[in-house]
Write an enzyme that holds these catalytic residues in place. Structure first.
Site, PDB file in Angstrom:
ATOM      1  N   TYR A 125     -10.629  -3.107  17.685  1.00  0.00           N
ATOM      2  CA  TYR A 125     -11.750  -2.326  17.152  1.00  0.00           C
ATOM      3  C   TYR A 125     -12.834  -2.020  18.185  1.00  0.00           C
ATOM      4  O   TYR A 125     -13.811  -1.343  17.865  1.00  0.00           O
ATOM      5  CB  TYR A 125     -12.365  -3.043  15.940  1.00  0.00           C
ATOM      6  CG  TYR A 125     -11.534  -2.877  14.686  1.00  0.00           C
ATOM      7  CD1 TYR A 125     -10.379  -3.632  14.509  1.00  0.00           C
ATOM      8  CD2 TYR A 125     -11.872  -1.961  13.696  1.00  0.00           C
ATOM      9  CE1 TYR A 125      -9.589  -3.484  13.377  1.00  0.00           C
ATOM     10  CE2 TYR A 125     -11.094  -1.805  12.569  1.00  0.00           C
ATOM     11  CZ  TYR A 125      -9.965  -2.568  12.410  1.00  0.00           C
ATOM     12  OH  TYR A 125      -9.191  -2.408  11.290  1.00  0.00           O
ATOM     13  N   LYS A 171      -1.139 -14.378  17.189  1.00  0.00           N
ATOM     14  CA  LYS A 171       0.172 -13.943  17.674  1.00  0.00           C
ATOM     15  C   LYS A 171       0.282 -14.333  19.148  1.00  0.00           C
ATOM     16  O   LYS A 171       0.620 -13.522  20.023  1.00  0.00           O
ATOM     17  CB  LYS A 171       0.331 -12.417  17.473  1.00  0.00           C
ATOM     18  CG  LYS A 171       1.714 -11.861  17.763  1.00  0.00           C
ATOM     19  CD  LYS A 171       2.767 -12.199  16.715  1.00  0.00           C
ATOM     20  CE  LYS A 171       4.139 -11.714  17.154  1.00  0.00           C
ATOM     21  NZ  LYS A 171       5.204 -12.045  16.170  1.00  0.00           N
ATOM     22  N   ASP A 204       2.991 -12.966  11.545  1.00  0.00           N
ATOM     23  CA  ASP A 204       4.099 -12.481  10.706  1.00  0.00           C
ATOM     24  C   ASP A 204       4.488 -13.531   9.675  1.00  0.00           C
ATOM     25  O   ASP A 204       4.644 -13.228   8.481  1.00  0.00           O
ATOM     26  CB  ASP A 204       5.300 -12.034  11.566  1.00  0.00           C
ATOM     27  CG  ASP A 204       5.660 -13.018  12.674  1.00  0.00           C
ATOM     28  OD1 ASP A 204       4.933 -14.016  12.861  1.00  0.00           O
ATOM     29  OD2 ASP A 204       6.683 -12.787  13.349  1.00  0.00           O
ATOM     30  N   ASP A 228      -7.864  -7.380   8.970  1.00  0.00           N
ATOM     31  CA  ASP A 228      -7.843  -6.117   8.229  1.00  0.00           C
ATOM     32  C   ASP A 228      -6.568  -6.033   7.400  1.00  0.00           C
ATOM     33  O   ASP A 228      -6.609  -5.757   6.196  1.00  0.00           O
ATOM     34  CB  ASP A 228      -7.931  -4.949   9.224  1.00  0.00           C
ATOM     35  CG  ASP A 228      -7.814  -3.605   8.531  1.00  0.00           C
ATOM     36  OD1 ASP A 228      -8.464  -3.427   7.489  1.00  0.00           O
ATOM     37  OD2 ASP A 228      -7.061  -2.743   9.036  1.00  0.00           O
ATOM     38  N   ASP A 232      -5.792  -6.796   3.017  1.00  0.00           N
ATOM     39  CA  ASP A 232      -5.180  -5.884   2.041  1.00  0.00           C
ATOM     40  C   ASP A 232      -3.981  -6.546   1.370  1.00  0.00           C
ATOM     41  O   ASP A 232      -3.728  -6.344   0.178  1.00  0.00           O
ATOM     42  CB  ASP A 232      -4.728  -4.565   2.704  1.00  0.00           C
ATOM     43  CG  ASP A 232      -5.815  -3.489   2.644  1.00  0.00           C
ATOM     44  OD1 ASP A 232      -7.014  -3.846   2.707  1.00  0.00           O
ATOM     45  OD2 ASP A 232      -5.476  -2.285   2.520  1.00  0.00           O
TER      46      ASP A 232
HETATM   47  C1  IPM Z   1     -11.706  -2.128   6.135  1.00  0.00           C
HETATM   48  C2  IPM Z   1     -11.267  -0.731   6.475  1.00  0.00           C
HETATM   49  C3  IPM Z   1     -11.853  -0.308   7.823  1.00  0.00           C
HETATM   50  C4  IPM Z   1     -11.347  -1.271   8.864  1.00  0.00           C
HETATM   51  C5  IPM Z   1     -11.534   1.131   8.195  1.00  0.00           C
HETATM   52  C6  IPM Z   1     -11.898   2.092   7.110  1.00  0.00           C
HETATM   53  C7  IPM Z   1     -12.164   1.513   9.498  1.00  0.00           C
HETATM   54  O1  IPM Z   1      -9.888  -0.648   6.454  1.00  0.00           O
HETATM   55  O2  IPM Z   1     -12.918  -2.367   6.040  1.00  0.00           O
HETATM   56  O3  IPM Z   1     -10.846  -2.987   5.952  1.00  0.00           O
HETATM   57  O4  IPM Z   1     -10.279  -1.042   9.464  1.00  0.00           O
HETATM   58  O5  IPM Z   1     -12.011  -2.278   9.095  1.00  0.00           O
HETATM   59 MN    MN Z   2      -8.904  -2.434   5.804  1.00  0.00          MN
END
Ligand code: IPM
Ligand code: MN
Length: 332
Positions: A125, A171, A204, A228, A232
């Site tokens: 990032y 990793k 992984d 990140d 999710d």
């Molecule tokens: C998150 C989002 C952001 C990230 C994107 C939208 C830049 O996916 O906050 O998880 O990658 O951090």
């Molecule tokens: Mn995200």
């Protein structure tokens, strides 16, 4: 009476809808407690860029700086020009991403209750790279300092919250330079914590273990991009992004943020699930030291979820965003 200045950054798409719903609940909270909120709304995102030429105006940056805390909803295509620079410019080095399966929510893994502590300022990032016609690279920047700080934060978080297991995800078997350093810093930071079980897992394997045995995790700490992706994954275990709050935490400045994006497919329809934004507001209250108020909001959301009568379509219900908000405010 405690009084807080809150900066609101509703942004694009469903942002204004979920922020409105959250304010409905905060209004109810004000009536129930002696806390008072003073809101200032600032522009951010795609629509603001189209209007003024910049997605993150200086007034918004100043507003975040001046506020006691900020609630940021979501933006469309301009995340790289908004939330990412905000995380960097205020050194919001921790991204706290709880994944908790609430009763009443159709969750793949109802036994999930964990916290992902994501490093929030470096790694891929940093957006350092180069593109030529047929080749490209991005540089993954890892420092001892940020790695040490994030793992230390995770250890302290565990102690403070009565957790006993901290899993460091990396990793290092492939990314020997960067994650070798990350692990070295992690081991240093984890020294001296009696009673905390420290584990290391390769990313992984960690992904598979999170899906198969989420109950075996309490605190997961990792670098920016892995955090990140894994957050999710864990949001998917507990009912999706509509249920996933977060906090971008620095030493003095914090921005709380539902993990979901602007959801253009349902924007303007008034059917977005505002739970993630409400739970982000609860995290914000906790950070402000208002633990009781934070618990009240979480409990009210929980009550409506358990009752199951006023759920949004993503939770297999028929209610709209406003109806959900009114139900949560009433539950308060
Ligand atoms: C998150 C989002 C952001 C990230 C994107 C939208 C830049 O996916 O906050 O998880 O990658 O951090
Ligand atoms: Mn995200």
């Amino acid at each position: 009476m405690a009084k807080y200045n809150i900066a609101l950054l509703p942004g694009d798409g469903i942002g204004p809808e979920v922020v409105d719903a959250t304010i409905t609940v905060m209004d109810a909270l004000e009536k129930k407690t002696d806390i008072e909120f003073n809101y200032t709304t600032y522009m951010v995102g795609d629509a603001e860029k189209a209007r003024s030429g910049t997605a993150l105006p200086q007034a918004t940056i100043d507003g975040v700086k001046a506020a006691d805390a900020t609630l940021f909803a979501c933006v469309g295509e301009t995340a790289k020009e908004t939330i990412l620079p905000l995380r960097q410019m205020f050194n919001l080095y921790v991204n706290l991403r709880p994944a908790k399966a609430y009763p009443g929510v159709p969750a793949v893994r109802p036994e999930t209750d964990l916290m992902i502590v994501r490093e929030n300022t470096e790694g891929i990032y940093k957006m350092i790279g180069h593109r030529s016609e047929k080749s490209a690279f991005n540089v993954r920047v890892i420092t001892y300092k940020a790695s040490y700080n994030i793992v230390k934060y995770a250890m302290d978080y565990a102690v403070k919250n009565g957790k006993t297991k901290v899993t460091v995800v990396h990793k290092a078997n492939v990314l020997d330079f960067t994650d070798g350093l990350f692990l070295e810093a992690a081991r240093d930071a984890a020294k001296g914590y009696e009673g905390i079980e420290y584990r290391e897992l390769i990313v992984d394997a960690a992904s598979m273990w999170l899906v198969m045995y989420p109950e075996s995790f309490e605190v997961v700490v990792t670098t920016n991009m892995f955090g990140d992706i894994l957050s999710d994954v864990t949001a998917g275990l507990v009912g999706g992004l509509g249920m996933a709050p977060s906090g971008n935490v620095g030493d003095n400045i914090c921005i709380f943020e539902p993990v979901h994006g602007s959801a253009p497919d349902i924007a303007g329809k008034g059917i977005a699930n505002p739970s993630a934004c409400m739970l982000s507001a609860a995290m914000m209250l906790e950070w402000l030291g208002e633990n009781e108020a934070a618990k009240l909001i979480e409990a009210a959301v929980l009550k409506v979820l358990v009752e199951g009568k006023t759920l949004t379509p993503d939770l297999k219900g028929k209610a709209n965003t406003k109806e959900f908000a009114v139900a949560v405010a009433a539950a308060l």
